[in-house]
Design a protein around this motif. Structure first.
Motif, PDB file in Angstrom:
ATOM      1  N   GLY A  19     -31.360  65.735 -59.719  1.00 15.77           N
ATOM      2  CA  GLY A  19     -31.500  64.723 -58.680  1.00 15.77           C
ATOM      3  C   GLY A  19     -32.963  64.403 -58.393  1.00 15.77           C
ATOM      4  N   LEU A  20     -33.816  65.432 -58.335  1.00 19.55           N
ATOM      5  CA  LEU A  20     -35.241  65.212 -58.103  1.00 19.55           C
ATOM      6  C   LEU A  20     -35.885  64.468 -59.266  1.00 19.55           C
ATOM      7  N   ALA A  21     -35.352  64.665 -60.468  1.00 19.55           N
ATOM      8  CA  ALA A  21     -35.904  63.989 -61.647  1.00 19.55           C
ATOM      9  C   ALA A  21     -35.693  62.485 -61.592  1.00 19.55           C
ATOM     10  N   VAL A 369     -26.603  61.218 -56.993  1.00 16.38           N
ATOM     11  CA  VAL A 369     -25.479  61.680 -56.170  1.00 16.38           C
ATOM     12  C   VAL A 369     -25.088  63.061 -56.648  1.00 16.38           C
ATOM     13  N   ILE A 370     -24.918  63.977 -55.726  1.00 16.59           N
ATOM     14  CA  ILE A 370     -24.470  65.339 -56.056  1.00 16.59           C
ATOM     15  C   ILE A 370     -23.122  65.563 -55.385  1.00 16.59           C
ATOM     16  N   TYR A 381     -20.936  72.196 -58.915  1.00 16.86           N
ATOM     17  CA  TYR A 381     -21.733  71.036 -58.555  1.00 16.86           C
ATOM     18  C   TYR A 381     -21.968  70.167 -59.787  1.00 16.86           C
ATOM     19  N   ILE A 382     -21.893  68.849 -59.578  1.00 11.07           N
ATOM     20  CA  ILE A 382     -22.161  67.881 -60.628  1.00 11.07           C
ATOM     21  C   ILE A 382     -23.127  66.841 -60.079  1.00 11.07           C
ATOM     22  N   CYS A 383     -24.074  66.413 -60.903  1.00  9.21           N
ATOM     23  CA  CYS A 383     -25.052  65.410 -60.507  1.00  9.21           C
ATOM     24  C   CYS A 383     -24.807  64.108 -61.261  1.00  9.21           C
ATOM     25  N   PHE A 384     -24.868  63.001 -60.544  1.00 11.99           N
ATOM     26  CA  PHE A 384     -24.876  61.668 -61.135  1.00 11.99           C
ATOM     27  C   PHE A 384     -26.244  61.075 -60.836  1.00 11.99           C
ATOM     28  N   ARG A 385     -26.979  60.673 -61.879  1.00 11.14           N
ATOM     29  CA  ARG A 385     -28.304  60.130 -61.602  1.00 11.14           C
ATOM     30  C   ARG A 385     -28.648  58.982 -62.523  1.00 11.14           C
ATOM     31  N   LYS A 386     -29.584  58.150 -62.022  1.00 10.80           N
ATOM     32  CA  LYS A 386     -30.102  57.049 -62.800  1.00 10.80           C
ATOM     33  C   LYS A 386     -31.070  57.610 -63.859  1.00 10.80           C
ATOM     34  N   GLN A 414     -23.572  61.191 -65.790  1.00 12.83           N
ATOM     35  CA  GLN A 414     -22.966  62.356 -65.146  1.00 12.83           C
ATOM     36  C   GLN A 414     -23.462  63.601 -65.855  1.00 12.83           C
ATOM     37  N   LEU A 415     -24.063  64.502 -65.079  1.00 16.14           N
ATOM     38  CA  LEU A 415     -24.646  65.716 -65.645  1.00 16.14           C
ATOM     39  C   LEU A 415     -23.974  66.936 -65.043  1.00 16.14           C
ATOM     40  N   SER A 416     -23.156  67.585 -65.839  1.00 16.61           N
ATOM     41  CA  SER A 416     -22.503  68.831 -65.453  1.00 16.61           C
ATOM     42  C   SER A 416     -23.133  69.938 -66.288  1.00 16.61           C
ATOM     43  N   ASP A 417     -24.253  70.463 -65.790  1.00 12.50           N
ATOM     44  CA  ASP A 417     -25.072  71.421 -66.550  1.00 12.50           C
ATOM     45  C   ASP A 417     -25.519  70.781 -67.859  1.00 12.50           C
ATOM     46  N   GLU A 418     -25.102  71.341 -68.999  1.00  9.23           N
ATOM     47  CA  GLU A 418     -25.535  70.809 -70.294  1.00  9.23           C
ATOM     48  C   GLU A 418     -24.669  69.653 -70.780  1.00  9.23           C
ATOM     49  N   ASP A 419     -23.533  69.416 -70.132  1.00 12.38           N
ATOM     50  CA  ASP A 419     -22.647  68.321 -70.537  1.00 12.38           C
ATOM     51  C   ASP A 419     -23.102  67.022 -69.862  1.00 12.38           C
ATOM     52  N   VAL A 420     -23.476  66.045 -70.673  1.00 10.76           N
ATOM     53  CA  VAL A 420     -24.027  64.793 -70.177  1.00 10.76           C
ATOM     54  C   VAL A 420     -23.186  63.638 -70.707  1.00 10.76           C
ATOM     55  N   VAL A 421     -22.706  62.784 -69.792  1.00 12.27           N
ATOM     56  CA  VAL A 421     -21.855  61.666 -70.168  1.00 12.27           C
ATOM     57  C   VAL A 421     -22.330  60.421 -69.415  1.00 12.27           C
ATOM     58  N   GLU A 422     -22.437  59.308 -70.097  1.00  7.26           N
ATOM     59  CA  GLU A 422     -22.791  58.056 -69.445  1.00  7.26           C
ATOM     60  C   GLU A 422     -21.582  57.521 -68.683  1.00  7.26           C
TER      61      GLU A 422
END
Length: 473
Positions: A19-21, A369-370, A381-386, A414-422
């Motif tokens: 999220g900070l990134a 968004v977390i 926890y899952i992060c959604f970020r631009k 969508q970033l769930s640890d190492e799993d990244v999906v657009e």
């Protein structure tokens, strides 16, 4: 964008770092040469965070799996793996190290006796200005709090309180809007049974005035009236000077605390200085007084893509007054002088009558968004970020053009640890189990917002919200 490996149940840490990134202003703050953060130790939180954010936004690392450095990983709590608590620890460490960097710079700027033919040291005023800039974390804003008595109208003024995250609470409803939560956060709140110093002085002054009018017999009449008059003068002086400190009441006015008058006061906290990056924490913890346990509030929370913060900012009214007394035939008027609303019965918000909204306008765009899935004591926890997806394709921090607006379209991940999906923007905005939100301020002039992006306070029938998973799910 690269993902972050889950090291010892570190999803609560990974989502905060991701999220900070997404915040341009934070990366600029950490990377600015004028901050002189390079004088700190290499294993400092600021250096570790700076290097991690650069890696997470470097297109060369796209699709890779990265790991948190030891410094950021060690900032955990053995009691509870809470993302907001982890965020607070990072902010606290950053502030401490920023103050340390400023102290180092102050010492270096003080060495004015050492000549240097290649460098000109700034003067004291410039140095002080630079130091104030160094300490301005883009996530830090300022709240203005006012507490006043509704009986006597006395308020000690505005207390400025720094914040780096706004924690909003949920009630018993099943659906909320983050703007409704802000309404609740900044509302005028009555507090009963609070001791009021001014009411106490007025109460004892009225009692002394009654005693002064009573007729008494005996040789001690003059002495009694002198003592009462002295007490009256002391109480009146406290009222005239608005000196209601504890020493004044207990020592000068001889009013012990057990005789202080209780009253009803109002409290209100509003935004005084908005941060460049605005963080929200949705408090989903509910304490059960019967069992002494905590459980999670699963209410869905909706949020807009663009957020105008003016509605919850410190309002003011413009007053005009003569510059001299008595005024001449054509008095000199001070135009545009602001007076904050100090009446405890009136809201400080700009919609509270004879007020105008603060300038400039405070507009924010959603950056991350977390969400939290699971129960209160455990979950994920899952992060959604631009993410730009390439150099220069994301212009959220600048005035957008048609070309780069198209390039940055649907750049949500969508970033769930190492799993990244657009994912799509609609997918992000439909996440009801939001735990934290990250917004970043954008220029008002030149930005174009389509009507479908300008969401107002909608009902559950207007917006589809994906509800958070329950314990049964």
């Amino acid at each position: 964008p690269p993902g972050l490996g889950n090291w010892d149940n570190s999803c609560y840490q990974n989502c905060i770092i991701q999220g900070l990134a997404s915040l341009h202003s934070l990366k600029d703050f950490l990377s600015a040469p004028s901050m002189n953060f390079h004088r700190l130790e290499e294993n400092s939180t600021i250096h570790s965070l700076q290097e991690t954010l650069l890696k997470l936004t470097d297109p060369a690392n796209g699709g890779r799996q990265l790991w948190l450095p030891g410094k950021l990983k060690s900032m955990s709590s053995w009691q509870q793996q809470d993302a907001q608590e982890y965020f607070s620890k990072i902010m606290e460490q950053m502030d401490q190290e920023a103050r340390k960097a400023t102290t180092i710079n102050s010492l270096l700027l003080g060495l004015k006796d050492i000549p240097d033919s290649n460098e000109t040291l700034p003067d004291a005023e410039t140095a002080s200005h630079l130091q104030s800039l160094r300490l301005h974390n883009p996530l830090e804003g300022m709240l203005a709090q006012r507490v006043g008595c509704i009986n006597c109208g006395y308020s000690e003024g505005l207390s400025l309180i720094p914040f780096n995250c706004l924690t909003v609470a949920l009630g018993r409803s099943h659906l909320y809007d983050i703007r409704d939560c802000l309404d609740e956060y900044t509302k005028l709140e009555p507090i009963e049974g609070v001791q009021c110093a001014k009411c106490s002085v007025q109460h004892h002054l009225e009692g002394c005035m009654r005693m002064a009018t009573e007729k008494k017999d005996g040789s001690s009449l003059d002495t009694f009236h002198q003592a009462v008059q002295t007490r009256v003068n002391t109480l009146r002086a406290a009222l005239n000077d608005e000196d209601f400190s504890d020493d004044t009441l207990t020592k000068k006015c001889k009013i012990p605390k057990r005789q202080w008058v209780s009253s009803t006061k109002t409290r209100q906290a509003v935004i005084a200085r908005p941060p460049q990056c605005l963080a929200f924490h949705v408090n989903r913890s509910v304490f059960d007084e019967m069992t002494g346990t905590q459980w999670k509030n699963y209410a869905a929370v909706q949020f807009p893509l663009f957020l105008d913060l003016d509605e919850w900012g410190l309002g003011s009214k413009v007053v005009s007054k003569p510059m001299q007394e008595p005024p001449s035939e054509t008095p000199n008027i001070i135009p545009g002088e602001e007076a904050w609303i100090m009446n405890p019965n009136v809201t400080m918000l700009p919609n509270g009558g004879d007020q105008s909204s603060s300038e400039p306008h405070w507009r924010y765009r959603l950056r991350a968004v977390i969400t939290h899935y699971g129960r209160h004591e455990n979950g994920h926890y899952i992060c959604f970020r631009k993410h730009s997806g390439g150099l220069g394709s994301d212009s959220d921090g600048d005035t957008p053009t048609q070309e780069n607006a198209e390039a940055s379209k649907d750049s949500w991940w969508q970033l769930s640890d190492e799993d990244v999906v657009e994912v799509s923007e609609d997918n992000v905005l439909s996440q009801g189990g939001v735990f934290m939100l990250f917004y970043e301020q954008v220029p008002v002039d030149g930005i174009s917002v389509s009507p479908d992006q300008q969401q107002d306070h909608s009902t559950a029938e207007d917006v589809h919200i994906t509800p958070p998973l329950t314990e049964a799910d």
